[in-house]
Design a protein around this motif. Sequence first.
Motif, mmCIF file in Angstrom:
data_model
loop_
_atom_site.group_PDB
_atom_site.id
_atom_site.type_symbol
_atom_site.label_atom_id
_atom_site.label_comp_id
_atom_site.label_asym_id
_atom_site.label_seq_id
_atom_site.Cartn_x
_atom_site.Cartn_y
_atom_site.Cartn_z
ATOM 1 N N GLN A 184 0.857 -1.179 0.000
ATOM 2 C CA GLN A 184 0.000 0.000 0.000
ATOM 3 C C GLN A 184 0.897 1.234 0.000
ATOM 4 O O GLN A 184 2.086 1.146 0.289
ATOM 5 N N ARG A 185 0.297 2.378 -0.271
ATOM 6 C CA ARG A 185 1.064 3.616 -0.355
ATOM 7 C C ARG A 185 1.837 3.882 0.937
ATOM 8 O O ARG A 185 3.032 4.169 0.915
ATOM 9 N N THR A 186 1.151 3.773 2.084
ATOM 10 C CA THR A 186 1.791 4.051 3.365
ATOM 11 C C THR A 186 2.987 3.141 3.599
ATOM 12 O O THR A 186 4.061 3.582 4.004
ATOM 13 N N ALA A 187 2.792 1.849 3.325
ATOM 14 C CA ALA A 187 3.856 0.869 3.547
ATOM 15 C C ALA A 187 5.045 1.130 2.627
ATOM 16 O O ALA A 187 6.193 0.917 3.006
ATOM 17 N N THR A 188 4.754 1.592 1.414
ATOM 18 C CA THR A 188 5.822 1.896 0.463
ATOM 19 C C THR A 188 6.732 2.991 1.010
ATOM 20 O O THR A 188 7.954 2.839 1.044
ATOM 21 N N PHE A 189 6.131 4.081 1.460
ATOM 22 C CA PHE A 189 6.939 5.198 1.961
ATOM 23 C C PHE A 189 7.588 4.871 3.297
ATOM 24 O O PHE A 189 8.703 5.299 3.586
ATOM 25 N N GLU A 190 6.894 4.067 4.097
ATOM 26 C CA GLU A 190 7.463 3.610 5.362
ATOM 27 C C GLU A 190 8.710 2.766 5.088
ATOM 28 O O GLU A 190 9.756 2.931 5.726
#
Length: 85
Positions: A39-45
């Motif tokens: 997901q987007r959040t996990a990618t940036f995390e």
Amino acid sequence: GEHNMTTKSTESTDRHIPTVEESPTVPLWPIAGQSIGLQRTATFEGHRRGTLPFPVIQAGGPGGKLQVPTAALRRLLELDGQAPG
């Protein structure tokens, strides 16, 4: 015959990774992140923690666009030259 290969309507959202010739780098999100199922959040995390399985380039310095080398992503996903068997 009508060969309309560039139609956008049937474009699969299923992760089209361009070739290196088409695009030397791809955006970290959505292309690279989605391609490995994040997901987007996990990618940036993952980028912040340095745990992503590919290198991330910050184009244009701090605050710039985050890009991933297409070759690295394709290698990771084994899109090029899979050995038969």
